[in-house]
Write a protein that holds these residues in place. Sequence first.
Motif, PDB file in Angstrom:
ATOM      1  N   MET A 187      -6.976   2.038 -10.284  1.00 16.49           N
ATOM      2  CA  MET A 187      -7.862   1.019 -10.829  1.00 16.49           C
ATOM      3  C   MET A 187      -9.015   0.756  -9.863  1.00 16.49           C
ATOM      4  O   MET A 187      -8.794   0.485  -8.677  1.00 16.49           O
ATOM      5  N   ASP A 188     -10.239   0.846 -10.355  1.00 14.81           N
ATOM      6  CA  ASP A 188     -11.441   0.532  -9.566  1.00 14.81           C
ATOM      7  C   ASP A 188     -11.414   1.216  -8.199  1.00 14.81           C
ATOM      8  O   ASP A 188     -11.453   0.548  -7.145  1.00 14.81           O
ATOM      9  N   PRO A 189     -11.354   2.537  -8.158  1.00 15.84           N
ATOM     10  CA  PRO A 189     -11.160   3.250  -6.884  1.00 15.84           C
ATOM     11  C   PRO A 189     -12.265   3.029  -5.859  1.00 15.84           C
ATOM     12  O   PRO A 189     -12.025   3.145  -4.650  1.00 15.84           O
ATOM     13  N   GLU A 190     -13.495   2.700  -6.308  1.00 17.04           N
ATOM     14  CA  GLU A 190     -14.574   2.462  -5.356  1.00 17.04           C
ATOM     15  C   GLU A 190     -14.357   1.193  -4.530  1.00 17.04           C
ATOM     16  O   GLU A 190     -15.043   0.963  -3.535  1.00 17.04           O
ATOM     17  N   TYR A 191     -13.404   0.368  -4.957  1.00 17.52           N
ATOM     18  CA  TYR A 191     -13.083  -0.864  -4.226  1.00 17.52           C
ATOM     19  C   TYR A 191     -11.748  -0.744  -3.489  1.00 17.52           C
ATOM     20  O   TYR A 191     -11.260  -1.726  -2.931  1.00 17.52           O
ATOM     21  N   ALA A 192     -11.150   0.449  -3.485  1.00 21.89           N
ATOM     22  CA  ALA A 192      -9.817   0.640  -2.900  1.00 21.89           C
ATOM     23  C   ALA A 192      -9.894   1.454  -1.614  1.00 21.89           C
ATOM     24  O   ALA A 192     -10.759   2.319  -1.455  1.00 21.89           O
ATOM     25  N   ASP A 450      -3.348  -4.746   0.770  1.00 23.67           N
ATOM     26  CA  ASP A 450      -3.361  -3.427   1.415  1.00 23.67           C
ATOM     27  C   ASP A 450      -2.192  -3.279   2.373  1.00 23.67           C
ATOM     28  O   ASP A 450      -1.498  -2.260   2.390  1.00 23.67           O
ATOM     29  N   TYR A 451      -1.967  -4.312   3.178  1.00 24.43           N
ATOM     30  CA  TYR A 451      -0.855  -4.260   4.135  1.00 24.43           C
ATOM     31  C   TYR A 451       0.486  -4.173   3.403  1.00 24.43           C
ATOM     32  O   TYR A 451       1.382  -3.421   3.808  1.00 24.43           O
ATOM     33  N   LEU A 452       0.637  -4.945   2.344  1.00 26.09           N
ATOM     34  CA  LEU A 452       1.888  -4.888   1.579  1.00 26.09           C
ATOM     35  C   LEU A 452       2.125  -3.494   1.023  1.00 26.09           C
ATOM     36  O   LEU A 452       3.255  -2.992   1.005  1.00 26.09           O
ATOM     37  N   GLY A 453       1.072  -2.847   0.559  1.00 25.50           N
ATOM     38  CA  GLY A 453       1.204  -1.498   0.033  1.00 25.50           C
ATOM     39  C   GLY A 453       1.637  -0.503   1.085  1.00 25.50           C
ATOM     40  O   GLY A 453       2.548   0.311   0.867  1.00 25.50           O
ATOM     41  N   TYR A 454       1.014  -0.564   2.248  1.00 29.14           N
ATOM     42  CA  TYR A 454       1.348   0.374   3.322  1.00 29.14           C
ATOM     43  C   TYR A 454       2.747   0.122   3.888  1.00 29.14           C
ATOM     44  O   TYR A 454       3.372   1.033   4.432  1.00 29.14           O
ATOM     45  N   GLN A 455       3.233  -1.100   3.769  1.00 25.73           N
ATOM     46  CA  GLN A 455       4.556  -1.432   4.301  1.00 25.73           C
ATOM     47  C   GLN A 455       5.671  -1.291   3.275  1.00 25.73           C
ATOM     48  O   GLN A 455       6.834  -1.488   3.590  1.00 25.73           O
ATOM     49  N   SER A 456       5.318  -0.945   2.045  1.00 24.62           N
ATOM     50  CA  SER A 456       6.295  -1.012   0.950  1.00 24.62           C
ATOM     51  C   SER A 456       7.344   0.090   0.990  1.00 24.62           C
ATOM     52  O   SER A 456       8.498  -0.129   0.636  1.00 24.62           O
ATOM     53  N   GLY A 457       6.967   1.308   1.382  1.00 25.26           N
ATOM     54  CA  GLY A 457       7.913   2.415   1.350  1.00 25.26           C
ATOM     55  C   GLY A 457       8.313   2.829  -0.052  1.00 25.26           C
ATOM     56  O   GLY A 457       9.347   3.468  -0.252  1.00 25.26           O
ATOM     57  N   ASN A 458       7.495   2.471  -1.045  1.00 30.44           N
ATOM     58  CA  ASN A 458       7.821   2.766  -2.444  1.00 30.44           C
ATOM     59  C   ASN A 458       6.556   3.271  -3.137  1.00 30.44           C
ATOM     60  O   ASN A 458       5.501   2.639  -3.059  1.00 30.44           O
ATOM     61  N   GLY A 463       1.068   2.054  -5.372  1.00 30.14           N
ATOM     62  CA  GLY A 463       0.056   2.135  -6.415  1.00 30.14           C
ATOM     63  C   GLY A 463      -0.320   0.783  -6.977  1.00 30.14           C
ATOM     64  O   GLY A 463      -1.509   0.470  -7.152  1.00 30.14           O
ATOM     65  N   PHE A 464       0.676  -0.050  -7.255  1.00 27.08           N
ATOM     66  CA  PHE A 464       0.406  -1.392  -7.782  1.00 27.08           C
ATOM     67  C   PHE A 464      -0.428  -2.213  -6.792  1.00 27.08           C
ATOM     68  O   PHE A 464      -1.387  -2.885  -7.179  1.00 27.08           O
ATOM     69  N   TYR A 465      -0.042  -2.177  -5.511  1.00 25.35           N
ATOM     70  CA  TYR A 465      -0.779  -2.963  -4.517  1.00 25.35           C
ATOM     71  C   TYR A 465      -2.202  -2.434  -4.328  1.00 25.35           C
ATOM     72  O   TYR A 465      -3.154  -3.209  -4.179  1.00 25.35           O
ATOM     73  N   ARG A 466      -2.353  -1.116  -4.328  1.00 27.36           N
ATOM     74  CA  ARG A 466      -3.691  -0.536  -4.142  1.00 27.36           C
ATOM     75  C   ARG A 466      -4.625  -0.961  -5.279  1.00 27.36           C
ATOM     76  O   ARG A 466      -5.769  -1.356  -5.050  1.00 27.36           O
ATOM     77  N   SER A 467      -4.131  -0.895  -6.502  1.00 26.23           N
ATOM     78  CA  SER A 467      -4.946  -1.318  -7.644  1.00 26.23           C
ATOM     79  C   SER A 467      -5.245  -2.810  -7.585  1.00 26.23           C
ATOM     80  O   SER A 467      -6.366  -3.239  -7.874  1.00 26.23           O
ATOM     81  N   ALA A 468      -4.237  -3.610  -7.217  1.00 22.81           N
ATOM     82  CA  ALA A 468      -4.440  -5.059  -7.162  1.00 22.81           C
ATOM     83  C   ALA A 468      -5.496  -5.423  -6.123  1.00 22.81           C
ATOM     84  O   ALA A 468      -6.368  -6.272  -6.360  1.00 22.81           O
ATOM     85  N   ALA A 469      -5.448  -4.762  -4.956  1.00 20.53           N
ATOM     86  CA  ALA A 469      -6.446  -5.026  -3.917  1.00 20.53           C
ATOM     87  C   ALA A 469      -7.838  -4.644  -4.402  1.00 20.53           C
ATOM     88  O   ALA A 469      -8.813  -5.372  -4.167  1.00 20.53           O
ATOM     89  N   ALA A 470      -7.927  -3.513  -5.096  1.00 21.64           N
ATOM     90  CA  ALA A 470      -9.229  -3.070  -5.606  1.00 21.64           C
ATOM     91  C   ALA A 470      -9.787  -4.057  -6.623  1.00 21.64           C
ATOM     92  O   ALA A 470     -10.989  -4.357  -6.618  1.00 21.64           O
ATOM     93  N   MET A 471      -8.929  -4.585  -7.485  1.00 18.59           N
ATOM     94  CA  MET A 471      -9.405  -5.535  -8.495  1.00 18.59           C
ATOM     95  C   MET A 471      -9.872  -6.843  -7.861  1.00 18.59           C
ATOM     96  O   MET A 471     -10.844  -7.447  -8.321  1.00 18.59           O
ATOM     97  N   GLU A 472      -9.197  -7.279  -6.786  1.00 19.02           N
ATOM     98  CA  GLU A 472      -9.636  -8.491  -6.095  1.00 19.02           C
ATOM     99  C   GLU A 472     -10.996  -8.265  -5.423  1.00 19.02           C
ATOM    100  O   GLU A 472     -11.883  -9.122  -5.477  1.00 19.02           O
ATOM    101  N   ARG A 473     -11.151  -7.100  -4.788  1.00 22.78           N
ATOM    102  CA  ARG A 473     -12.440  -6.813  -4.147  1.00 22.78           C
ATOM    103  C   ARG A 473     -13.558  -6.695  -5.176  1.00 22.78           C
ATOM    104  O   ARG A 473     -14.693  -7.130  -4.924  1.00 22.78           O
ATOM    105  N   LYS A 474     -13.251  -6.109  -6.300  1.00 18.82           N
ATOM    106  CA  LYS A 474     -14.274  -5.992  -7.349  1.00 18.82           C
ATOM    107  C   LYS A 474     -14.720  -7.375  -7.808  1.00 18.82           C
ATOM    108  O   LYS A 474     -15.924  -7.633  -7.995  1.00 18.82           O
ATOM    109  N   ALA A 475     -13.751  -8.271  -7.988  1.00 23.27           N
ATOM    110  CA  ALA A 475     -14.079  -9.635  -8.415  1.00 23.27           C
ATOM    111  C   ALA A 475     -14.926 -10.360  -7.359  1.00 23.27           C
ATOM    112  O   ALA A 475     -15.722 -11.226  -7.686  1.00 23.27           O
TER     113      ALA A 475
END
Length: 481
Positions: A187-192, A450-458, A463-475
């Motif tokens: 989701m919104d890769p230019e913001y991820a 971003d930190y939650l995604g890198y620490q998730s081990g899943n 993927g969910f965290y990366r997209s969520a971070a991108a959507m927040e940055r886009k907003a």
Amino acid sequence: MLYKVLAFFQFIIIVVLIVALGSHYVSFGGSSLVVRTPEAPGESTVEYTPPPPPKVMVESLAQIKELKEAFTPTIVKVTDDIYYARGYALGGVQMVITDEGLVIIDTTESLDAAREILAEFRKITDKPVKYIIYTHGHVDHIVGAPVFMGPDTQVIATEDCVEFMKKDFGWLAPFQRRCRKIQSGDMDPEYARKPPMQSKVRLSHTAGEKDIVWPTITFDQEYSFELGGKEFKLYHTIGETPDHLMVWMPQEKALFPGDLYYASFPNLHTPMLEPRPVRGWYESLDRMAKMDAEYLIPGHSFEIIGAREIKETLEAHSAGIKSVFDQTIECINQGLNVEEAVAKVKLPPNLAAREHLQEVYGRVDWSVRGIYQGETGWYDGHGSGLNPLPSSYANREVVKLAGGADKLLVRAIELQKANEHQLVCELCDVVIKANPKDKTARAIKADSLDYLGYQSGNLNMFGFYRSAAAMERKAAGIKIE
């Protein structure tokens, strides 16, 4: 005459008592419930310096190495006549060679990946594709089918698969595409932030009913056919989806379980999608474990060869799923809410220690939430959730009580420096729900995501965290340099 006087006074007394009792329970003043829209707080003015980009944790390096190996394009020769293409995309493809032609099991989520796989298969054989089998209707198993189709190719699936595909690629298609895009971190890769490894997932975000090859042969519970001296037995085995099937080749003792087995604790519930038939899943695995297969070729991850290892692996997966299901049902019957159940339900230690049941794709806590969603209603019985106000109302009051958005965000920044990123996100959500225009809150939250995604081990969680971070940055209007 005296009787009538006494009766009259008795009547008066009864009326007075009724009025007194009624006034206790009934309001005659015409008052109404107050629903007030709280004033939105102003945008925060706190200064924020983003933390350094997150790094891959040491314990995740082995997992990344394994994922890279799993997503390295490979054609595996399982037997002289069975080949498994894995690593070209999220979904794998199996090819069975017979004297009269080929049987293809699943087709990946990508036309490009399917073309690459077919080109490799054509180095092995030039025989025509007689049958394509869909183990189920998920996008990563059916979108590549047009590449494998020949003039006489038949496509086999369960009857339920057709209805499942009508939903996913028809009336609910826009929602499905959005969910898959978010899940895969696209989701919104230019913001991820750039991921630690390049994903091989090639989900089609545009495929609709007209792009799909629909089954030409469907069945309810069982279907068998013979081709070139080889027998194929198909059984309806619900689990990841209600339309799922397995393919069994009795002479070769080869079992194709689709997505009912892969090397992880299974994704019993994808957070953004519908509940899955969990009981059917472990019952189907029990059924597979009794078949004495010598070759297990799944839709994802690595193949397993050897009857004993296959049986033990399938039994362990079944036992793990059943344990989580049974524990969750017990929590429901005890009246525990979902948060209490999430804290309580765990895999038994002997199963949690198994390599193939690590939570690298599915998660136990997601499974508990999914079972609650599938087995119970949306109301918890505690009153406030029966007719709730918009979430902004209470959050605006909280921001006001805290002394403004700056107070909350200063604390969020302190927590971020202390690596308490989940709490950071939840505090930022209070500010964002009170005032969606607060860009600083979104920026702080994005970095913690971003930190939650890198620490998730899943894989899914990342993927969910990366997209969520991108959507927040886009907003917030913040692009990643």
